[in-house]
Design an enzyme around this catalytic site. Structure first.
Site, PDB file in Angstrom:
ATOM      1  N   ASP A  46      -9.252  -3.325  -6.979  1.00  0.00           N
ATOM      2  CA  ASP A  46      -8.187  -3.253  -5.812  1.00  0.00           C
ATOM      3  C   ASP A  46      -9.459  -1.860  -5.971  1.00  0.00           C
ATOM      4  O   ASP A  46      -9.005  -1.035  -6.788  1.00  0.00           O
ATOM      5  CB  ASP A  46      -6.840  -2.700  -5.910  1.00  0.00           C
ATOM      6  CG  ASP A  46      -6.661  -2.197  -4.711  1.00  0.00           C
ATOM      7  OD1 ASP A  46      -6.892  -1.426  -4.014  1.00  0.00           O
ATOM      8  OD2 ASP A  46      -5.416  -2.314  -4.568  1.00  0.00           O
ATOM      9  N   SER A  98       0.643  -1.506   0.243  1.00  0.00           N
ATOM     10  CA  SER A  98       0.273   0.075   0.568  1.00  0.00           C
ATOM     11  C   SER A  98       0.156   1.709   0.423  1.00  0.00           C
ATOM     12  O   SER A  98       1.773   1.521  -0.552  1.00  0.00           O
ATOM     13  CB  SER A  98      -0.708  -0.338   1.266  1.00  0.00           C
ATOM     14  OG  SER A  98      -1.735   0.639   1.087  1.00  0.00           O
ATOM     15  N   HIS A 152      -8.127  -4.455  -2.203  1.00  0.00           N
ATOM     16  CA  HIS A 152      -6.891  -4.090  -1.699  1.00  0.00           C
ATOM     17  C   HIS A 152      -6.171  -5.311  -0.816  1.00  0.00           C
ATOM     18  O   HIS A 152      -4.916  -5.247  -0.531  1.00  0.00           O
ATOM     19  CB  HIS A 152      -6.991  -2.799  -1.614  1.00  0.00           C
ATOM     20  CG  HIS A 152      -5.482  -1.820  -0.657  1.00  0.00           C
ATOM     21  ND1 HIS A 152      -4.567  -1.366  -1.935  1.00  0.00           N
ATOM     22  CD2 HIS A 152      -4.691  -1.622   0.198  1.00  0.00           C
ATOM     23  CE1 HIS A 152      -3.766  -0.733  -0.740  1.00  0.00           C
ATOM     24  NE2 HIS A 152      -3.588  -0.644  -0.100  1.00  0.00           N
TER      25      HIS A 152
END
EC number: 3.4.14.5
Length: 915
Positions: free
Chosen positions: A831, A754, A864
Site C-alpha cells: 500500500d 481507508s 490500497h
C-alpha cells in the site's frame, strides 16, 4: 486521501468493482422519433457508475466513484397528476380552473424555490424524508450474490463523452473511439448532425485503424489526443502505470491526411515519456521525459531541450507522488497559454523528502530481473513520501517563452516561505496573464496572484484567511474558470469564476476585473455548489453548476446569469434525484447523467438557451431494469438524526420483506473523510446491498460531522482532532438504532475502508464495547503522523503545532479495543497510500498490552485497492463470512481459554482394540 474535490469522488472509498464495463455499440444505430433521438455512441472514455477505487478522502467525489428519455416512473410537472382516474373527460370549465391552479402552483413553487436557494432555511428535516425500493421481484425474487456484485453484473453502464472544441468555434463536437472498427477507429462527429444531417458537416475520420506501422514497429494506440486543428493525432502506446494517475509510454505523431505516423522524438523513439500535451495552436507538443521537459515543433524533426537538470529528485512539468495524489489528482503540472506563446510548469524539488520503502514479495513490478544470487529477496521500491511534519517537496512556478526558447521565473512578494508554500492551481487568462493559487503548508490561508509574463511582474490580488473565518481549510481544486472580456456581451474586463465561502456555505462568485477582490455572488443560500462551475456559456452569459439540493443526498443542475440573476433549474427539482453533467465547450449541449435512485440513464440535450432543440439517448441500462424485475433488493430509507444540535443525513438499508416485528442485526458502514459523502441517492448495488438483501441484516450509513454538504460549521469542527466528533456521531446514531424495536442491540457491527477503516477503529475505541460489539477495518490509518503531509496537515495542522491532537486522534486505547467482542484488521503490504506501518504499529500496541480479540489478514503485494492475486475477491469474501460468524455468535470473547472436557469422548473398544 482528499476532501471532496471535483465532487465527491467514489474512488476515495473502498473499491468494489474497480474496472469499467467496456462495451461497443454500433456507431451508426440511430432511431429518431418526432421529439427525441436514440443515440448509441462508442466514446473515448467509459466510466462504471459503481466503480470505487481506493483512497482516503474524497477528491470528489467526481469521486464521482454513469432507458428512455424519461424513466417510466418519471414525469414532468404537467403530467397526469390532474387527470381524473379512469380517463373520464374533464369539462371545459374544470379545465380552466385546473390550468389556473396549475399556473399558481408552478409560479408559487418557483418563487418559493428561488427564495429557498437565495435565503436558505434554518430548520433541517428530522423526520424520514423518503424511502426508495428500486426492485420489483416481489417477496420471492432472487437474491443477489457477492460474486455478481464483484463481477460488475450490477454496475450501471455509463459513457463519458469527450467534447471537442471545433477548429472554427463549432459547438457540440464529440470525439469517438471504436476499438473494433477497421475504417473509423478515431473520429470527430457533430452531435447535431445525428438528428439532422443537413445541419452538420460530415464526420471527420482521424485514424482509420487502432494500429499503424512506423518502420518495422507496429504501434497499438492506447490513448489518442487530436490536435485542436484536427490535422494530427498524438498517440500513446506501450502504456505502463506508475501511480494512481500517472503512467509512461511511447508517443507518436499521426498525420490525419496521410494516415502515417512518426515518433514524437525521432532521435529517441524507444525512450519512455511521462507526459505530452498539444499547443493550443496545434504547431507543437511539449513533453516530459526522465523528469526533464522538451518541445517538438511540427515544422521540424528537431526536439528543443527546455530543462536539463531534472532527475531523481527534481521534476519538471509533472507532479511528484504527493502532488499527484493530493493536489492535482492527475499527472500534469504543465499549462499552455491560450495563444501558445508561453508554457507554465512546476519545478518540484523533493531532495529533502524522506524515502519510504515498499516491498514486493510475490512480484517484481519494475519488470527487471534480479541480480544472480538475489532471486529470493523482495523487490524494494523507494518512494519519496512526505509524512506529516516531514520535509515537503519545494515547488516553484516557471515559464518557458516558446519564441525565445527561454526559461524564466517571476518574483511575487509572498508571505509563504519556500517550505511553507503549496501551489494548488495555475490558470491562464489572456494577454500573457496567469492566475496562481497558493496556500500555506497547513492549507488555511489562500493567496491568489496575477503574473504578467510579458512584463515579467506579479502581485497578490486576493487573500483569504480561512482559519480566521471559520476555523476551516482550503481544498485544492482546479475548477476556477476564466471569463474573457467581451464588451459586446456586457463584459468590459477579464474575470474568473471561483468557489468561495459565503455565509457558511460553498458558493459561486464572479470576480471582475481580475484584480478585484470583491466578487459578484452568483449563488447564495442553504444549498452548496459542487465542483463548480460545470459549464459556461460566454455568448449567453450563463454559468451552469451542480448543487446539493433541498437535501444533501441530492444533486441538481442549475444555471445563473453572470450578474447573479435568473436562477433556473436544468433538472426536475421536484424529484429527489442525483444528477451530474458535462457540457460541450460552448455549453450549448450537455451530457446529462441521471444516477439515481432509479436505474441510471444518460442523454445529450440542448441547454435551454440553445435554440436548436436536441435530445439523444446515450444509455438506458436496460439490462439493470430487466434484472430488477427478477430480484428482491433492499429498500433505502433516508432521514436525519440530530447529534449535539447538528442535523446529519442517514441512509438505512432494510432487507426485502422487512418485518418490524423481528429483531435484526445492524451493520454500520462509513467512510467519513473530510468533505466526503456516502449518503446519496445514487443507484448502487454493492457490498452493503449484498449484506442487506441476501444476508438479511440492516445496514446504516450516517454522514457525520466533517463530511460534505451539511454546512461548513459541521464540517470544520473536526479540524485538529480527526476522529473525535465523527466517532461520537456514529455512536450516538447507533444508540438511536439500538433503541428501535426491530433492532437486536446485542448484534451491532461497524466497518470501513481507508479513512473508513480509521473511523471503524476510532469508533470501537471511543465506544469501548458499550454499543458496538464488532468491527471490520480495511487499510486503516491508525496514526496520522504516518500519513502524507499535504492531506493530513490540511485537517490536523502539523504535528509540531498540534502534538496533542495527533496523540488523541491515534488509535491507542487498547483497553477499549479489548472491550469489544472481536474485530478484523486487513491491509495490503504494498500500500503506497496508507502504509502497512499503520496496521503493524497498532498490532505492536495490542501485543504489548496482551490484547487478542482480533483477526488479521495481510494481502501480499496489494496496494490500497487490494487487488493483487485474487485479493479483491478474497477481501470481500472475508468481510462477508466474518460478519456472518460475528452475528451468529461464533466470535466469543474468551481470554485465557481452558479445555472443555465435556467434548472428549471415551474410545470404544472391541476385544481390547479401539474401534
Amino acid at each position: 486521501m482528499a476532501g471532496e474535490k471535483g465532487g465527491s469522488r467514489d474512488e476515495e472509498r473502498e473499491p468494489l468493482t474497480r474496472g469499467s464495463i467496456e462495451f461497443r455499440d454500433s456507431i451508426n444505430s440511430f432511431d429518431y422519433s418526432s421529439s427525441t433521438a436514440s443515440l448509441s455512441l462508442a466514446v473515448i472514455d467509459r466510466i462504471n457508475g459503481s466503480t470505487q477505487d481506493s483512497r482516503l478522502g474524497e477528491k470528489d467525489q467526481r469521486d464521482d466513484d454513469h432507458d428512455q428519455y424519461r424513466n417510466e416512473e418519471e414525469y414532468d410537472v404537467e403530467d397526469a397528476d390532474y387527470i381524473p382516474s379512469g380517463g373520464k373527460t374533464v369539462q371545459k370549465t374544470t379545465k380552466i380552473v385546473l390550468w389556473a391552479l396549475l399556473f399558481l402552483c408552478v409560479g408559487g413553487w418557483s418563487l418559493a424555490f428561488v427564495i429557498f436557494l437565495f435565503r436558505g432555511h434554518d430548520t433541517p428535516q428530522t423526520s424520514i424524508a423518503s424511502e426508495e425500493n428500486i426492485s420489483s421481484g416481489g417477496a420471492r425474487g432472487n437474491r443477489i450474490t457477492l460474486d455478481e456484485v464483484l463481477g460488475g453484473e450490477w454496475a450501471p453502464r455509463a459513457h463519458s463523452i469527450s467534447w471537442f472544441p471545433g477548429p472554427n468555434g463549432e459547438d457540440g463536437l464529440i470525439l469517438e473511439k471504436d476499438n473494433l472498427s477497421a475504417t473509423a477507429y478515431l473520429r470527430v462527429e457533430d452531435i447535431v448532425g445525428r438528428k439532422d444531417p443537413k445541419a452538420s458537416k460530415k464526420s471527420i475520420v482521424l485514424m482509420q485503424k487502432k494500429m499503424f506501422t512506423v518502420g518495422r514497429e507496429t504501434v497499438y494506440s492506447a490513448q489518442a489526443w487530436p490536435s485542436p486543428d484536427l490535422k494530427t493525432v498524438l498517440v500513446l502506446s506501450d502504456q505502463q502505470k506508475n501511480w494512481r494517475h500517472s503512467f509512461t509510454g511511447k508517443y507518436w505523431l499521426f498525420d490525419v491526411e496521410t494516415q502515417t505516423g512518426q515518433p514524437l522524438d525521432p532521435g529517441a523513439p524507444d525512450r519512455r515519456i511521462q507526459l505530452a500535451s498539444w499547443s493550443p495552436q496545434s504547431d507543437a507538443v511539449v513533453f516530459t521525459r526522465d523528469n526533464n521537459m522538451f518541445l517538438r515543433k511540427l515544422t521540424s524533426n528537431e526536439v528543443a531541450t527546455i530543462t536539463t537538470d531534472g532527475g531523481v529528485d527534481l521534476f519538471y512539468g509533472v507532479p511528484d507522488w504527493v502532488y499527484e495524489e493530493e493536489v492535482f489528482s492527475g499527472n500534469s503540472a504543465t499549462w499552455w497559454a491560450s495563444d501558445g506563446d508561453y508554457i507554465a510548469f512546476l519545478r518540484t524539488n523533493e531532495s529533502s523528502v524522506p524515502d519510504y520503502p515498499i516491498q514486493y514479495f510475490a512480484s517484481r513490478p519494475s519488470g527487471e530481473n534480479p541480480k544472480p544470487g538475489e532471486e529470493n529477496y523482495p523487490e524494494v521500491r523507494e518512494v519519496k513520501y512526505p509524512k506529516a511534519g516531514a520535509p515537503n517537496p519545494i515547488v516553484d512556478l516557471q515559464f518557458y517563452d516558446v519564441g525565445k526558447g527561454e526559461v524564466f521565473s517571476v518574483d511575487v512578494t509572498s508571505e509563504f516561505a519556500d517550505d511553507d508554500r503549496l501551489i494548488i492551481e495555475v490558470l491562464w487568462a489572456s494577454n500573457g496573464k496567469a492566475l496562481v493559487r497558493e496556500t500555506n503548508r497547513e492549507s488555511d490561508i489562500l493567496s491568489i496572484a496575477i503574473i504578467d509574463v510579458l512584463s515579467r511582474t506579479g502581485r497578490i490580488v486576493r487573500r483569504e484567511d480561512v482559519n480566521a473565518l471559520d476555523g476551516g481549510w482550503v481544498e485544492p481544486t482546479q475548477s476556477t474558470r476564466f471569463i474573457p472580456a467581451d464588451p459586446d456581451h456586457g463584459r468590459l474586463d477579464d474575470g474568473y469564476i471561483d468557489t468561495v465561502i459565503y455565509e457558511g456555505r460553498d458558493q459561486l462568485a464572479y470576480f471582475t476585473p481580475l484584480d478585484n477582490p470583491k466578487p459578484i455572488m452568483l449563488t447564495k443560500g442553504h444549498s452548496e455548489v459542487v465542483n463548480a462551475p460545470s459549464g459556461v456559456d460566454l455568448k449567453r452569459g450563463l454559468v451552469y453548476f451542480v448543487v446539493a439540493g433541498n437535501e444533501p443526498w441530492e444533486r441538481h443542475i442549475y444555471s445563473v446569469n453572470f450578474d447573479g440573476t435568473s436562477l433556473q433549474p436544468l433538472t426536475n427539482v421536484t424529484e429527489s434525484s442525483y444528477y451530474d453533467v458535462s457540457f460541450s465547450n460552448g455549453a450549448g449541449y450537455a451530457l446529462l447523467n441521471y444516477r439515481g435512485p432509479k436505474v441510471p440513464w444518460q442523454k445529450v440535450i440542448n441547454t435551454p438557451a440553445n435554440e436548436n432543440s436536441f435530445e439523444a439517448i446515450i444509455e438506458q441500462n436496460d439490462h439493470l431494469s430487466r434484472k430488477l424485475r427478477l430480484f428482491s433488493l433492499e429498500s433505502k430509507v433516508y432521514q436525519h438524526v440530530t447529534v449535539d444540535g447538528f442535523s446529519l443525513p442517514v441512509m438505512e438499508r432494510r432487507p426485502p420483506n422487512f418485518d418490524p416485528a423481528k429483531k435484526y442485526p445492524v451493520l454500520f458502514h462509513l467512510y467519513g473523510g473530510p468533505g466526503s459523502q456516502t449518503v446519496s441517492k445514487k443507484f448502487s448495488v454493492d457490498f452493503q446491498s449484498y449484506v442487506a438483501s441476501t444476508l438479511g441484516y440492516i445496514v446504516v450509513t450516517v454522514d457525520g460531522r466533517g463530511t460534505g454538504h451539511i454546512g461548513r460549521k459541521a464540517r470544520c469542527i473536526i479540524r485538529g482532532n480527526l476522529g473525535h466528533y465523527e466517532a461520537r456521531d456514529q455512536i450516538e446514531t447507533a444508540k438511536k438504532w439500538a433503541a428501535k424495536p426491530y433492532v437486536d442491540e446485542s448484534r451491532m457491527a461497524i466497518w470501513g475502508w481507508s479513512y473508513g477503516g480509521f473511523m471503524t477503529l476510532k469508533t470501537l475505541e471511543q465506544d469501548g464495547g458499550r454499543t458496538f460489539q464488532y468491527g471490520m477495518a480495511v487499510a486503516p490509518v491508525t496514526d496520522w503522523r504516518y500519513y502524507d503531509s499535504i492531506y493530513t496537515e490540511r485537517y490536523m495542522r502539523t504535528p509540531q503545532h498540534n502534538q496533542g491532537g495527533y496523540d488523541t486522534s491515534a488509535i491507542s486505547n487498547t483497553t477499549a479495543l479489548a472491550s469489544n467482542i472481536r474485530f478484523l484488521l486487513m491491509h495490503g503490504t504494498a500500500d503506497d497510500n496508507v502504509h502497512i506501518q499503520n496496521s503493524l504499529t497498532l498490532l505492536d500496541k495490542l501485543d504489548l498490552d496482551d490484547v487478542d480479540n482480533y483477526d488479521v489478514h495481510v494481502f501480499p503485494d496489494s496496494d490500497h485497492s487490494i487487488y493483487f492475486h485474487n485479493a479483491h475477491k478474497m477481501v470481500y469474501n472475508r468481510l462477508g463470512d466474518w460478519l456472518i460468524n460475528a452475528f451468529n455468535g461464533e466470535w466469543l470473547k474468551v481470554h485465557k481459554p481452558t479445555p472443555n472436557n465435556s467434548l472428549f469422548r471415551r474410545a470404544e473398544t472391541w476385544g481390547g482394540l479401539p474401534v
